[in-house]
Design a protein around this motif. Sequence first.
Motif, PDB file in Angstrom:
ATOM      1  N   VAL A  86       0.892  -1.163   0.000  1.00  0.00           N
ATOM      2  CA  VAL A  86       0.000   0.000   0.000  1.00  0.00           C
ATOM      3  C   VAL A  86       0.925   1.206   0.000  1.00  0.00           C
ATOM      4  CG1 VAL A  86      -1.864   1.208   1.181  1.00  0.00           C
ATOM      5  CG2 VAL A  86      -1.765  -1.297   1.257  1.00  0.00           C
ATOM      6  N   THR A  87       0.930   1.935  -1.120  1.00  0.00           N
ATOM      7  CA  THR A  87       1.958   2.951  -1.349  1.00  0.00           C
ATOM      8  C   THR A  87       1.502   4.386  -1.170  1.00  0.00           C
ATOM      9  OG1 THR A  87       1.420   2.959  -3.701  1.00  0.00           O
ATOM     10  CG2 THR A  87       3.206   1.498  -2.983  1.00  0.00           C
ATOM     11  N   GLY A  88       0.201   4.640  -1.242  1.00  0.00           N
ATOM     12  CA  GLY A  88      -0.230   6.026  -1.200  1.00  0.00           C
ATOM     13  C   GLY A  88      -1.684   6.186  -0.795  1.00  0.00           C
ATOM     14  N   LEU A  89      -2.018   7.426  -0.554  1.00  0.00           N
ATOM     15  CA  LEU A  89      -3.383   7.830  -0.232  1.00  0.00           C
ATOM     16  C   LEU A  89      -3.640   9.113  -0.997  1.00  0.00           C
ATOM     17  CD1 LEU A  89      -5.972   7.488   1.461  1.00  0.00           C
ATOM     18  CD2 LEU A  89      -4.832   8.756   3.287  1.00  0.00           C
ATOM     19  N   GLU A  90      -4.558   9.037  -1.973  1.00  0.00           N
ATOM     20  CA  GLU A  90      -4.852  10.194  -2.824  1.00  0.00           C
ATOM     21  C   GLU A  90      -6.333  10.516  -2.748  1.00  0.00           C
ATOM     22  OE1 GLU A  90      -3.460   9.369  -6.765  1.00  0.00           O
ATOM     23  OE2 GLU A  90      -1.429   8.936  -6.073  1.00  0.00           O
ATOM     24  N   GLU A  91      -6.654  11.672  -2.189  1.00  0.00           N
ATOM     25  CA  GLU A  91      -8.034  12.141  -2.069  1.00  0.00           C
ATOM     26  C   GLU A  91      -8.933  11.082  -1.427  1.00  0.00           C
ATOM     27  OE1 GLU A  91      -9.406  13.705  -5.816  1.00  0.00           O
ATOM     28  OE2 GLU A  91      -7.544  14.813  -6.116  1.00  0.00           O
ATOM     29  N   GLY A  92      -8.435  10.452  -0.367  1.00  0.00           N
ATOM     30  CA  GLY A  92      -9.212   9.473   0.372  1.00  0.00           C
ATOM     31  C   GLY A  92      -9.194   8.066  -0.203  1.00  0.00           C
ATOM     32  N   THR A  93      -8.471   7.854  -1.288  1.00  0.00           N
ATOM     33  CA  THR A  93      -8.388   6.541  -1.918  1.00  0.00           C
ATOM     34  C   THR A  93      -6.980   5.980  -1.745  1.00  0.00           C
ATOM     35  OG1 THR A  93     -10.038   7.152  -3.573  1.00  0.00           O
ATOM     36  CG2 THR A  93      -8.607   5.278  -4.102  1.00  0.00           C
ATOM     37  N   TYR A  94      -6.909   4.760  -1.199  1.00  0.00           N
ATOM     38  CA  TYR A  94      -5.607   4.111  -1.038  1.00  0.00           C
ATOM     39  C   TYR A  94      -5.140   3.556  -2.371  1.00  0.00           C
ATOM     40  CZ  TYR A  94      -5.873   4.566   3.980  1.00  0.00           C
ATOM     41  OH  TYR A  94      -5.942   5.081   5.250  1.00  0.00           O
ATOM     42  N   ILE A  95      -3.829   3.586  -2.561  1.00  0.00           N
ATOM     43  CA  ILE A  95      -3.176   3.119  -3.779  1.00  0.00           C
ATOM     44  C   ILE A  95      -2.254   1.970  -3.393  1.00  0.00           C
ATOM     45  CG2 ILE A  95      -1.690   3.787  -5.721  1.00  0.00           C
ATOM     46  CD1 ILE A  95      -4.349   5.395  -5.503  1.00  0.00           C
ATOM     47  N   ALA A  96      -2.190   0.938  -4.235  1.00  0.00           N
ATOM     48  CA  ALA A  96      -1.303  -0.188  -3.944  1.00  0.00           C
ATOM     49  C   ALA A  96      -0.562  -0.611  -5.202  1.00  0.00           C
ATOM     50  CB  ALA A  96      -2.100  -1.366  -3.388  1.00  0.00           C
ATOM     51  N   ASP A  97       0.570  -1.268  -4.975  1.00  0.00           N
ATOM     52  CA  ASP A  97       1.338  -1.882  -6.052  1.00  0.00           C
ATOM     53  C   ASP A  97       1.345  -3.383  -5.833  1.00  0.00           C
ATOM     54  OD1 ASP A  97       2.028   0.509  -7.288  1.00  0.00           O
ATOM     55  OD2 ASP A  97       3.931   0.695  -6.224  1.00  0.00           O
ATOM     56  N   LEU A  98       1.102  -4.114  -6.902  1.00  0.00           N
ATOM     57  CA  LEU A  98       1.174  -5.565  -6.903  1.00  0.00           C
ATOM     58  C   LEU A  98       2.490  -5.932  -7.575  1.00  0.00           C
ATOM     59  CD1 LEU A  98      -0.215  -8.330  -6.479  1.00  0.00           C
ATOM     60  CD2 LEU A  98      -1.274  -8.010  -8.730  1.00  0.00           C
ATOM     61  N   HIS A  99       3.382  -6.563  -6.830  1.00  0.00           N
ATOM     62  CA  HIS A  99       4.696  -6.940  -7.347  1.00  0.00           C
ATOM     63  C   HIS A  99       4.633  -8.396  -7.805  1.00  0.00           C
ATOM     64  CE1 HIS A  99       7.074  -3.457  -5.718  1.00  0.00           C
ATOM     65  NE2 HIS A  99       5.921  -3.327  -5.086  1.00  0.00           N
ATOM     66  N   LEU A 100       4.943  -8.612  -9.086  1.00  0.00           N
ATOM     67  CA  LEU A 100       4.915  -9.962  -9.666  1.00  0.00           C
ATOM     68  C   LEU A 100       6.301 -10.347 -10.150  1.00  0.00           C
ATOM     69  CD1 LEU A 100       1.723  -9.728 -11.926  1.00  0.00           C
ATOM     70  CD2 LEU A 100       1.886 -10.613  -9.587  1.00  0.00           C
ATOM     71  N   ASN A 101       6.605 -11.618 -10.030  1.00  0.00           N
ATOM     72  CA  ASN A 101       7.794 -12.192 -10.631  1.00  0.00           C
ATOM     73  C   ASN A 101       7.300 -13.011 -11.807  1.00  0.00           C
ATOM     74  OD1 ASN A 101       9.577 -14.822 -10.779  1.00  0.00           O
ATOM     75  ND2 ASN A 101      10.862 -13.107 -10.130  1.00  0.00           N
ATOM     76  N   THR A 102       7.802 -12.711 -13.001  1.00  0.00           N
ATOM     77  CA  THR A 102       7.378 -13.440 -14.200  1.00  0.00           C
ATOM     78  C   THR A 102       8.613 -13.968 -14.928  1.00  0.00           C
ATOM     79  OG1 THR A 102       7.467 -11.635 -15.817  1.00  0.00           O
ATOM     80  CG2 THR A 102       5.483 -11.772 -14.443  1.00  0.00           C
ATOM     81  N   PRO A 103       8.433 -14.916 -15.841  1.00  0.00           N
ATOM     82  CA  PRO A 103       9.581 -15.427 -16.586  1.00  0.00           C
ATOM     83  C   PRO A 103      10.303 -14.346 -17.401  1.00  0.00           C
ATOM     84  CG  PRO A 103       7.733 -16.916 -16.827  1.00  0.00           C
ATOM     85  CD  PRO A 103       7.215 -15.683 -16.127  1.00  0.00           C
ATOM     86  N   ARG A 104       9.580 -13.329 -17.830  1.00  0.00           N
ATOM     87  CA  ARG A 104      10.207 -12.259 -18.619  1.00  0.00           C
ATOM     88  C   ARG A 104      10.966 -11.288 -17.751  1.00  0.00           C
ATOM     89  NH1 ARG A 104       6.136  -9.386 -22.413  1.00  0.00           N
ATOM     90  NH2 ARG A 104       5.401  -8.842 -20.357  1.00  0.00           N
ATOM     91  N   ALA A 105      10.337 -10.880 -16.630  1.00  0.00           N
ATOM     92  CA  ALA A 105      10.961  -9.885 -15.755  1.00  0.00           C
ATOM     93  C   ALA A 105      10.046  -9.665 -14.563  1.00  0.00           C
ATOM     94  CB  ALA A 105      11.158  -8.558 -16.500  1.00  0.00           C
ATOM     95  N   ASP A 106      10.566  -8.981 -13.572  1.00  0.00           N
ATOM     96  CA  ASP A 106       9.713  -8.570 -12.463  1.00  0.00           C
ATOM     97  C   ASP A 106       8.836  -7.425 -12.939  1.00  0.00           C
ATOM     98  OD1 ASP A 106      10.898 -10.455 -10.860  1.00  0.00           O
ATOM     99  OD2 ASP A 106      12.215  -9.056  -9.841  1.00  0.00           O
ATOM    100  N   ALA A 107       7.634  -7.355 -12.388  1.00  0.00           N
ATOM    101  CA  ALA A 107       6.694  -6.315 -12.802  1.00  0.00           C
ATOM    102  C   ALA A 107       6.020  -5.733 -11.570  1.00  0.00           C
ATOM    103  CB  ALA A 107       5.637  -6.903 -13.742  1.00  0.00           C
ATOM    104  N   VAL A 108       5.734  -4.443 -11.643  1.00  0.00           N
ATOM    105  CA  VAL A 108       4.973  -3.756 -10.602  1.00  0.00           C
ATOM    106  C   VAL A 108       3.732  -3.199 -11.273  1.00  0.00           C
ATOM    107  CG1 VAL A 108       4.955  -1.903  -8.899  1.00  0.00           C
ATOM    108  CG2 VAL A 108       7.069  -3.178  -9.328  1.00  0.00           C
ATOM    109  N   ILE A 109       2.568  -3.613 -10.751  1.00  0.00           N
ATOM    110  CA  ILE A 109       1.301  -3.247 -11.377  1.00  0.00           C
ATOM    111  C   ILE A 109       0.485  -2.421 -10.397  1.00  0.00           C
ATOM    112  CG2 ILE A 109      -0.849  -4.175 -12.333  1.00  0.00           C
ATOM    113  CD1 ILE A 109       0.829  -6.690 -13.077  1.00  0.00           C
ATOM    114  N   ASP A 110      -0.016  -1.287 -10.859  1.00  0.00           N
ATOM    115  CA  ASP A 110      -0.919  -0.454 -10.063  1.00  0.00           C
ATOM    116  C   ASP A 110      -2.200  -1.240  -9.848  1.00  0.00           C
ATOM    117  OD1 ASP A 110      -2.190   1.772  -8.869  1.00  0.00           O
ATOM    118  OD2 ASP A 110      -2.969   2.425 -10.806  1.00  0.00           O
TER     119      ASP A 110
END
Length: 148
Positions: free
Chosen positions: A78-102
């Motif tokens: 959980v990375t942020g709070l913008e105008e009352g809405t929490y923001i998160a990043d989903l960190h994935l490990n994939t065969p191509r590369a690591d990915a961070v998804i909003d």
Amino acid sequence: MDAYIDGVRVAGTAEGPVPVVLLGVEDRTDVLPIFIGFDEAVSIARGLDARDIGRPLTHDLTLDIIEELGGRVERVVVTGLEEGTYIADLHLNTPRADAVIDARPSDSLALAARTDAPIGIAESVFETGGRAPEEFDDLEDIREVTDI
């Protein structure tokens, strides 16, 4: 900050019942409440209980797709709070590369509940949104008000 799902409860409001997921942090007394939808709350509780209902629901399907493509959920933050809405990043490990998804915190937490992936909270978010756990003591567990 390392966190964990402390509970999924239901708050009564003037607009009706509203689910809230409570995130605890090691060595801290406060919790971070994140108000979410009923479907997401039920999904998080099912993930925590490792309950299989036969057919995959959205979060089960999402996890199946990630894993079928050779990926895995590394962590949720959980990375942020913008105008009352929490923001998160989903960190994935994939065969191509690591990915961070909003992603919405509720969806990310539902995936973490199914995989035991670590959960994190940015310290500034916890400092802003942290509340005393006693504020939520009277709320019912989501399992007590739904058929899960």
